[in-house]
Design a protein around this motif. Sequence first.
Motif, short mmCIF file in Angstrom:
data_model
loop_
_atom_site.label_atom_id
_atom_site.label_comp_id
_atom_site.label_asym_id
_atom_site.label_seq_id
_atom_site.Cartn_x
_atom_site.Cartn_y
_atom_site.Cartn_z
N LEU A 156 -7.85 -1.57 -13.21
CA LEU A 156 -8.80 -1.49 -12.11
C LEU A 156 -9.48 -0.12 -12.03
N PHE A 157 -8.94 0.85 -12.76
CA PHE A 157 -9.57 2.17 -12.80
C PHE A 157 -10.60 2.18 -13.92
N GLY A 158 -11.87 2.12 -13.57
CA GLY A 158 -12.93 2.15 -14.57
C GLY A 158 -13.28 3.56 -14.97
N GLU A 159 -13.99 3.69 -16.08
CA GLU A 159 -14.38 5.02 -16.56
C GLU A 159 -15.42 5.66 -15.64
N TYR A 160 -16.31 4.85 -15.10
CA TYR A 160 -17.37 5.36 -14.25
C TYR A 160 -17.30 4.85 -12.81
N GLU A 161 -16.55 3.79 -12.58
CA GLU A 161 -16.49 3.20 -11.25
C GLU A 161 -15.13 2.53 -11.04
N THR A 162 -14.61 2.64 -9.84
CA THR A 162 -13.33 2.03 -9.49
C THR A 162 -13.51 1.17 -8.25
N ASP A 163 -13.04 -0.05 -8.31
CA ASP A 163 -13.10 -0.95 -7.15
C ASP A 163 -11.87 -0.67 -6.28
N TRP A 164 -12.06 0.20 -5.29
CA TRP A 164 -10.93 0.65 -4.47
C TRP A 164 -10.41 -0.46 -3.57
N SER A 165 -11.25 -1.39 -3.17
CA SER A 165 -10.78 -2.49 -2.32
C SER A 165 -9.76 -3.35 -3.08
N LEU A 166 -10.04 -3.66 -4.35
CA LEU A 166 -9.08 -4.42 -5.15
C LEU A 166 -7.81 -3.62 -5.39
N LEU A 167 -7.97 -2.32 -5.60
CA LEU A 167 -6.81 -1.47 -5.84
C LEU A 167 -5.90 -1.42 -4.62
N PHE A 168 -6.49 -1.28 -3.44
CA PHE A 168 -5.67 -1.26 -2.21
C PHE A 168 -5.01 -2.62 -1.97
N ALA A 169 -5.70 -3.70 -2.31
CA ALA A 169 -5.08 -5.02 -2.17
C ALA A 169 -3.89 -5.17 -3.10
N GLY A 170 -4.03 -4.70 -4.34
CA GLY A 170 -2.91 -4.76 -5.28
C GLY A 170 -1.75 -3.88 -4.85
N LEU A 171 -2.06 -2.70 -4.33
CA LEU A 171 -1.00 -1.80 -3.85
C LEU A 171 -0.28 -2.41 -2.65
N THR A 172 -1.01 -3.08 -1.79
CA THR A 172 -0.39 -3.72 -0.62
C THR A 172 0.59 -4.81 -1.05
N LEU A 173 0.15 -5.66 -1.98
CA LEU A 173 1.04 -6.73 -2.46
C LEU A 173 2.25 -6.16 -3.20
N SER A 174 2.05 -5.08 -3.95
CA SER A 174 3.17 -4.50 -4.70
C SER A 174 4.14 -3.77 -3.79
N ALA A 175 3.68 -3.32 -2.62
CA ALA A 175 4.56 -2.59 -1.71
C ALA A 175 5.42 -3.51 -0.87
N LEU A 176 5.01 -4.75 -0.70
CA LEU A 176 5.75 -5.67 0.18
C LEU A 176 7.20 -5.89 -0.27
N PRO A 177 7.48 -6.15 -1.57
CA PRO A 177 8.88 -6.32 -1.96
C PRO A 177 9.73 -5.07 -1.71
N MET A 178 9.17 -3.89 -1.95
CA MET A 178 9.93 -2.67 -1.72
C MET A 178 10.26 -2.49 -0.24
N ILE A 179 9.28 -2.79 0.61
CA ILE A 179 9.53 -2.68 2.05
C ILE A 179 10.60 -3.68 2.47
N GLY A 180 10.52 -4.91 1.94
CA GLY A 180 11.51 -5.92 2.27
C GLY A 180 12.91 -5.55 1.82
N VAL A 181 13.03 -5.04 0.59
CA VAL A 181 14.35 -4.63 0.08
C VAL A 181 14.91 -3.48 0.90
N PHE A 182 14.06 -2.55 1.26
CA PHE A 182 14.54 -1.40 2.04
C PHE A 182 15.00 -1.85 3.43
N LEU A 183 14.26 -2.73 4.07
CA LEU A 183 14.65 -3.19 5.40
C LEU A 183 15.96 -3.97 5.36
N LEU A 184 16.16 -4.76 4.30
CA LEU A 184 17.38 -5.55 4.19
C LEU A 184 18.58 -4.69 3.83
N ALA A 185 18.40 -3.80 2.83
CA ALA A 185 19.53 -3.01 2.34
C ALA A 185 19.86 -1.85 3.27
#
Length: 274
Positions: free
Chosen positions: A231-260
């Motif tokens: 998603l990181f382009g040489e001249y342009e980066t779609d930050w909205s897609l990047l933030f969406a991917g980061l949000t989805l990737s952070a959910l399992p970590m948040i869930g594991v931390f809350l449970l453990a």
Amino acid sequence: MKTGVGVRSLQYVFAYLFVLVATYPIVLMIVSSFKTNAEIFSDPLSLPRSLSLETYRKLWEAVPFAHFFWNSVVVSVASVVLIALFSAMAAFYLARFSFRWTGVLYFFFLIGLMIPIKLGIVPLFMLMKKLGLLNSLWSLIVIYTASGIPISVFILTGFFRTLPVELEEAARIDGCSHFQVLWRVLLPLIRPALGTVVIINFIGAWNDFFFPLIFIQEETLKTIPVGMMVLFGEYETDWSLLFAGLTLSALPMIGVFLLASRQFMEGLTAGAVK
């Protein structure tokens, strides 16, 4: 009395400020995932104009995010399970059995904490090549398991030594073997330590970028940190897609931390021996 109330109020103020500072980046990331690139650059701190899931739909179309997510889940969960299993057995042996080589074996695990595993990347690469594990998720699972065992053994050994020996003696009188003592009696009591082990190793495996970059070349086998790099382009980066991917990737970590993290607050050994 008033002094105590004032100190307590000041503690609450600092606690709320810390929570605000710690959670604000996460909230900003989630809010930005619902914005367009134009909204992010024009007013990055504002709320989105509309709560649309269009950005998340575009993310699944732009990259094979489902493959990235599944690969990260498989690698992280498998690594954590193997680390917890092997570390618990090794820590139980080191804490409860005294032989001439016990101290040397314990020091051997401590060496794993002193030497960064990334220093051996060339021998690791050659080893994985000979084993036929290059471009395979098993290469990551093996490496994460090996690198996570030393700190896990160190944590669990110290916790095992705090448990009363009378519990094991009572279990052995009832006919339990060594494995049954570990599985039925001690493991439920070391859940706080296991929670620590799970959190440390899961977050480390989930967020790792270095080893997937070296050992994985096939697009469908990449994990989230490496896969999101497209998603990181040489001249342009779609930050909205990047933030969406980061949000989805952070959910399992948040869930594991809350449970453990709940295990830290449970006094499982209180009153165990009467």
